[in-house]
Design a protein around this motif. Structure first.
Motif, PDB file in Angstrom:
ATOM      1  N   LYS A  17      33.490  38.853  34.983  1.00  0.00           N
ATOM      2  CA  LYS A  17      33.936  40.083  34.324  1.00  0.00           C
ATOM      3  C   LYS A  17      32.735  40.900  33.870  1.00  0.00           C
ATOM      4  O   LYS A  17      31.669  40.385  33.661  1.00  0.00           O
ATOM      5  CB  LYS A  17      34.813  39.736  33.122  1.00  0.00           C
TER       6      LYS A  17
ATOM      7  N   LYS B 201      37.824  42.918  43.329  1.00  0.00           N
ATOM      8  CA  LYS B 201      38.497  42.329  42.171  1.00  0.00           C
ATOM      9  C   LYS B 201      39.925  42.839  42.039  1.00  0.00           C
ATOM     10  O   LYS B 201      40.790  42.139  41.534  1.00  0.00           O
ATOM     11  CB  LYS B 201      37.698  42.607  40.904  1.00  0.00           C
ATOM     12  N   PHE B 202      40.196  44.063  42.514  1.00  0.00           N
ATOM     13  CA  PHE B 202      41.551  44.600  42.506  1.00  0.00           C
ATOM     14  C   PHE B 202      42.416  43.877  43.539  1.00  0.00           C
ATOM     15  O   PHE B 202      43.578  43.581  43.285  1.00  0.00           O
ATOM     16  CB  PHE B 202      41.523  46.102  42.795  1.00  0.00           C
ATOM     17  N   ILE B 203      41.835  43.575  44.702  1.00  0.00           N
ATOM     18  CA  ILE B 203      42.569  42.888  45.760  1.00  0.00           C
ATOM     19  C   ILE B 203      42.805  41.425  45.394  1.00  0.00           C
ATOM     20  O   ILE B 203      43.871  40.883  45.665  1.00  0.00           O
ATOM     21  CB  ILE B 203      41.814  42.995  47.106  1.00  0.00           C
TER      22      ILE B 203
ATOM     23  N   GLU C 218      37.538  34.922  37.339  1.00  0.00           N
ATOM     24  CA  GLU C 218      36.618  35.813  38.039  1.00  0.00           C
ATOM     25  C   GLU C 218      35.550  36.337  37.088  1.00  0.00           C
ATOM     26  O   GLU C 218      35.756  36.407  35.878  1.00  0.00           O
ATOM     27  CB  GLU C 218      37.387  36.976  38.665  1.00  0.00           C
TER      28      GLU C 218
ATOM     29  N   THR D 163      30.304  42.834  38.125  1.00  0.00           N
ATOM     30  CA  THR D 163      31.064  43.477  39.191  1.00  0.00           C
ATOM     31  C   THR D 163      30.120  44.148  40.182  1.00  0.00           C
ATOM     32  O   THR D 163      30.300  44.050  41.396  1.00  0.00           O
ATOM     33  CB  THR D 163      32.041  44.514  38.610  1.00  0.00           C
TER      34      THR D 163
ATOM     35  N   PRO E 137      42.745  39.476  42.152  1.00  0.00           N
ATOM     36  CA  PRO E 137      42.610  39.240  40.708  1.00  0.00           C
ATOM     37  C   PRO E 137      42.710  37.753  40.401  1.00  0.00           C
ATOM     38  O   PRO E 137      43.303  36.988  41.156  1.00  0.00           O
ATOM     39  CB  PRO E 137      43.796  40.008  40.113  1.00  0.00           C
TER      40      PRO E 137
ATOM     41  N   VAL F  25      34.644  46.390  42.517  1.00  0.00           N
ATOM     42  CA  VAL F  25      35.893  46.789  41.853  1.00  0.00           C
ATOM     43  C   VAL F  25      37.074  46.639  42.814  1.00  0.00           C
ATOM     44  O   VAL F  25      38.133  46.113  42.440  1.00  0.00           O
ATOM     45  CB  VAL F  25      35.793  48.235  41.319  1.00  0.00           C
ATOM     46  N   ILE F  26      36.895  47.088  44.059  1.00  0.00           N
ATOM     47  CA  ILE F  26      37.977  46.974  45.041  1.00  0.00           C
ATOM     48  C   ILE F  26      38.295  45.511  45.317  1.00  0.00           C
ATOM     49  O   ILE F  26      39.462  45.115  45.381  1.00  0.00           O
ATOM     50  CB  ILE F  26      37.613  47.731  46.336  1.00  0.00           C
TER      51      ILE F  26
END
Length: 84
Positions: free
Chosen positions: A28, A18-20, A26, A33, A22, A15-16
């Protein structure tokens, strides 16, 4: 309990990451994840042991798993970019 902890850390790292980083292409979903984070932790552990940061049998932590996940997202982006 070790495998459950690895899955939880893997999910958080995924999650981190994918947040950094985006992106449109990617992976999903909850399972992808989590897999991204777990494989990222293995990548970070392997690279850390190869460089000498970790000893044999020692694994990467959350930060290492996030870095490994970001590396995987970069590779994923290059592979899917060439496909399209």
């Amino acid at each position: 309990m070790g495998i459950i902890w690895t899955i939880i850390i893997g999910f958080i790292a995924g999650v981190i990451a994918k947040f950094i980083m985006p992106g449109d292409n990617e992976p999903k979903g909850f399972i992808l994840t989590t897999i991204l984070g777990i494989v990222g932790a293995f990548v970070a552990t392997y690279l850390g042991q190869a460089i000498g940061w970790y000893q044999a049998g020692q694994g990467a932590g959350l930060i290492g798993a996030v870095v490994g996940s970001i590396i995987l997202l970069l590779i994923w982006g290059m592979v899917t970019k060439n496909r399209a």
